[in-house]
Design a protein around this motif. Structure first.
Motif, mmCIF file in Angstrom:
data_model
loop_
_atom_site.group_PDB
_atom_site.id
_atom_site.type_symbol
_atom_site.label_atom_id
_atom_site.label_comp_id
_atom_site.label_asym_id
_atom_site.label_seq_id
_atom_site.Cartn_x
_atom_site.Cartn_y
_atom_site.Cartn_z
ATOM 1 N N ILE A 191 0.838 -1.199 0.000
ATOM 2 C CA ILE A 191 0.000 0.000 0.000
ATOM 3 C C ILE A 191 0.875 1.252 0.000
ATOM 4 C CG2 ILE A 191 -1.881 -1.188 1.182
ATOM 5 C CD1 ILE A 191 -1.155 0.369 3.700
ATOM 6 N N ARG A 192 0.364 2.291 -0.604
ATOM 7 C CA ARG A 192 1.036 3.586 -0.660
ATOM 8 C C ARG A 192 0.010 4.676 -0.369
ATOM 9 N NH1 ARG A 192 5.343 6.334 -2.836
ATOM 10 N NH2 ARG A 192 6.306 4.403 -3.580
ATOM 11 N N ASP A 193 0.270 5.479 0.647
ATOM 12 C CA ASP A 193 -0.640 6.567 1.034
ATOM 13 C C ASP A 193 -2.064 6.046 1.183
ATOM 14 O OD1 ASP A 193 1.386 8.538 1.059
ATOM 15 O OD2 ASP A 193 1.285 8.671 -1.115
ATOM 16 N N GLN A 194 -2.194 4.949 1.892
ATOM 17 C CA GLN A 194 -3.484 4.301 2.115
ATOM 18 C C GLN A 194 -3.531 3.737 3.523
ATOM 19 O OE1 GLN A 194 -2.844 1.647 -1.332
ATOM 20 N NE2 GLN A 194 -4.919 2.176 -1.990
ATOM 21 N N ALA A 195 -4.670 3.113 3.828
ATOM 22 C CA ALA A 195 -4.840 2.428 5.109
ATOM 23 C C ALA A 195 -5.206 0.984 4.844
ATOM 24 C CB ALA A 195 -5.924 3.107 5.931
ATOM 25 N N LEU A 196 -4.795 0.108 5.751
ATOM 26 C CA LEU A 196 -5.189 -1.295 5.720
ATOM 27 C C LEU A 196 -5.673 -1.679 7.112
ATOM 28 C CD1 LEU A 196 -3.493 -4.335 4.077
ATOM 29 C CD2 LEU A 196 -4.174 -4.453 6.465
ATOM 30 N N CYS A 197 -6.879 -2.234 7.182
ATOM 31 C CA CYS A 197 -7.423 -2.698 8.455
ATOM 32 C C CYS A 197 -7.853 -4.149 8.317
ATOM 33 C CB CYS A 197 -8.607 -1.844 8.896
ATOM 34 S SG CYS A 197 -8.147 -0.159 9.372
ATOM 35 N N PRO A 233 -8.549 4.656 1.233
ATOM 36 C CA PRO A 233 -7.771 5.885 1.420
ATOM 37 C C PRO A 233 -7.635 6.293 2.888
ATOM 38 C CG PRO A 233 -9.309 6.127 -0.404
ATOM 39 C CD PRO A 233 -9.671 4.848 0.285
ATOM 40 N N ASP A 234 -8.576 5.911 3.739
ATOM 41 C CA ASP A 234 -8.498 6.247 5.157
ATOM 42 C C ASP A 234 -8.830 5.021 5.989
ATOM 43 O OD1 ASP A 234 -11.536 6.539 6.272
ATOM 44 O OD2 ASP A 234 -11.412 7.102 4.163
ATOM 45 N N ALA A 235 -8.375 5.030 7.239
ATOM 46 C CA ALA A 235 -8.486 3.846 8.080
ATOM 47 C C ALA A 235 -9.914 3.600 8.553
ATOM 48 C CB ALA A 235 -7.541 3.970 9.272
ATOM 49 N N MET A 236 -10.701 4.638 8.795
ATOM 50 C CA MET A 236 -12.072 4.388 9.234
ATOM 51 C C MET A 236 -12.852 3.628 8.169
ATOM 52 S SD MET A 236 -15.103 6.886 10.681
ATOM 53 C CE MET A 236 -15.750 7.360 9.068
ATOM 54 N N LEU A 253 -20.798 -3.236 -0.663
ATOM 55 C CA LEU A 253 -20.471 -1.958 -0.029
ATOM 56 C C LEU A 253 -19.046 -1.545 -0.373
ATOM 57 C CD1 LEU A 253 -21.241 0.325 1.956
ATOM 58 C CD2 LEU A 253 -20.253 -1.096 3.773
ATOM 59 N N ALA A 254 -18.110 -2.492 -0.319
ATOM 60 C CA ALA A 254 -16.716 -2.190 -0.664
ATOM 61 C C ALA A 254 -16.617 -1.635 -2.083
ATOM 62 C CB ALA A 254 -15.863 -3.444 -0.509
ATOM 63 N N ALA A 255 -17.347 -2.234 -3.011
ATOM 64 C CA ALA A 255 -17.312 -1.755 -4.395
ATOM 65 C C ALA A 255 -17.844 -0.335 -4.500
ATOM 66 C CB ALA A 255 -18.110 -2.701 -5.285
ATOM 67 N N ARG A 256 -18.918 -0.031 -3.776
ATOM 68 C CA ARG A 256 -19.483 1.324 -3.809
ATOM 69 C C ARG A 256 -18.518 2.344 -3.228
ATOM 70 N NH1 ARG A 256 -24.210 -1.304 -2.118
ATOM 71 N NH2 ARG A 256 -24.070 -0.475 0.010
ATOM 72 N N TRP A 257 -17.794 1.939 -2.197
ATOM 73 C CA TRP A 257 -16.867 2.853 -1.535
ATOM 74 C C TRP A 257 -15.484 2.844 -2.161
ATOM 75 C CZ3 TRP A 257 -17.761 2.139 4.488
ATOM 76 C CH2 TRP A 257 -19.005 2.709 4.830
ATOM 77 N N GLY A 258 -15.238 2.024 -3.164
ATOM 78 C CA GLY A 258 -13.942 1.962 -3.811
ATOM 79 C C GLY A 258 -12.862 1.336 -2.952
ATOM 80 N N VAL A 259 -13.232 0.316 -2.176
ATOM 81 C CA VAL A 259 -12.305 -0.337 -1.250
ATOM 82 C C VAL A 259 -11.903 -1.702 -1.802
ATOM 83 C CG1 VAL A 259 -12.041 -1.261 1.094
ATOM 84 C CG2 VAL A 259 -13.337 0.857 0.715
ATOM 85 N N GLU A 260 -10.597 -2.005 -1.769
ATOM 86 C CA GLU A 260 -10.108 -3.329 -2.154
ATOM 87 C C GLU A 260 -10.051 -4.215 -0.918
ATOM 88 O OE1 GLU A 260 -9.924 -3.940 -5.181
ATOM 89 O OE2 GLU A 260 -9.635 -1.985 -6.142
ATOM 90 N N TRP A 261 -10.181 -5.524 -1.121
ATOM 91 C CA TRP A 261 -10.307 -6.389 0.058
ATOM 92 C C TRP A 261 -9.896 -7.829 -0.214
ATOM 93 C CZ3 TRP A 261 -13.609 -10.463 -0.810
ATOM 94 C CH2 TRP A 261 -14.538 -10.307 -1.841
#
Length: 287
Positions: A191-197, A233-236, A253-261
């Motif tokens: 990851i670069r300039d991102q968050a991973l939870c 892009p952010d941890a929350m 939901l991840a797809a709508r928010w543009g989150v990879e998982w």
């Protein structure tokens, strides 16, 4: 890199910076964490959330609107499986303020929570006693607040709160811990300039199949998925999606928010989003 390690909110923190943080910067970080804990921790008798659990009423907190707006979307996406009033359900299974780890009968969280809990950008009001639990995204929110407080620190900054982390000013590789064997990884994320939870049923687990990831509709721990990881892009946002991925509706939901998982089932199968920057090593449990 310089690394500052400390314990807070029941987890180990590591903050990596190019140069050592000043005493003033460290004090600012500690003040942010303490403020958040005093407002939102259901494990502190003196917190605002604990007071609401006893009395109901109002709480003034700068993070209320951001977190509860996200909870509303989480609840809708998962058909009510994620619910900020799940605190009493967790306590019923033994994950209470005293960490009794003694389970009683499962307790479903109130399905009507949006009618009982009202909020603005910086406050919330409960119509009566109930235990708010922001565990679905609260630690991610706090990681974002800490990273934001370090805006003036140059170079790469990594804020890691027990595996929920955010990176600014550079790239990092992160191993995805196998939920059945902490000595192994199922893959590596870049990851670069991102968050991973991440979230997993082996963390905060006790008794016979009891753990902290509950379906609020039943008050029972989830059984299908063992671990989830989300990159945003952010941890929350990453923290929220990592929770949603335990339920139907999470990938959408991840797809709508543009989150990879990535997520791993309890029988060892791994799934991932199409653009996820993760190299998967294995999809089978050990043994």
């Amino acid at each position: 890199m310089e690394t500052w390690r400390f314990e807070a909110i029941g987890t180990r923190w590591e903050i990596e910076t190019v140069v050592e943080l000043s005493p003033k910067a460290r004090a600012t970080v500690r003040d942010i964490i303490d403020r958040f804990d005093r407002e939102w921790s259901r494990f502190r008798d003196d917190s605002e959330v604990s007071r609401l659990g006893r009395e109901g009423g109002a709480l003034s907190a700068a993070d209320a609107g951001a977190m509860l707006d996200a909870y509303r979307e989480l609840s809708l996406a998962t058909a009510g499986a994620v619910n900020p009033l799940v605190g009493d359900s967790l306590s019923a299974l033994g994950y209470d303020a005293a960490y009794s780890l003694v389970a009683s009968e499962p307790l479903a969280a109130p399905a009507s929570w949006p009618d009982r809990l009202r909020w603005t950008a910086d406050s919330l009001t409960l119509d009566g006693p109930a235990t708010v639990d922001v565990g679905a995204l609260g630690k991610g929110r706090l990681v974002d607040l800490v990273l934001g407080a370090l805006d003036g620190v140059s170079g790469r900054v990594v804020v890691d709160a027990g595996g929920d982390l955010a990176v600014r000013g550079g790239e990092t590789r992160i191993a995805l811990e196998h939920p059945y064997d902490p000595a192994r990884a199922i893959g590596v994320a870049t990851i670069r300039d991102q968050a991973l939870c991440a979230s997993a049923i082996n963390r905060r687990a006790w008794g016979d199949g009891l753990h902290h990831v509950l379906d609020a509709r039943t008050g029972m721990p989830v059984r299908t998925w063992a671990a989830t990881w989300a990159i945003a892009p952010d941890a929350m946002t990453a923290d929220a999606v990592a929770t949603a991925l335990f339920f139907d509706g999470g990938p959408e939901l991840a797809a709508r928010w543009g989150v990879e998982w990535v997520r791993m089932s309890t029988d060892g199968r791994a799934q991932r989003s199409p653009g996820c920057p993760v190299e998967i090593f294995t999809t089978r449990p050990p043994g």
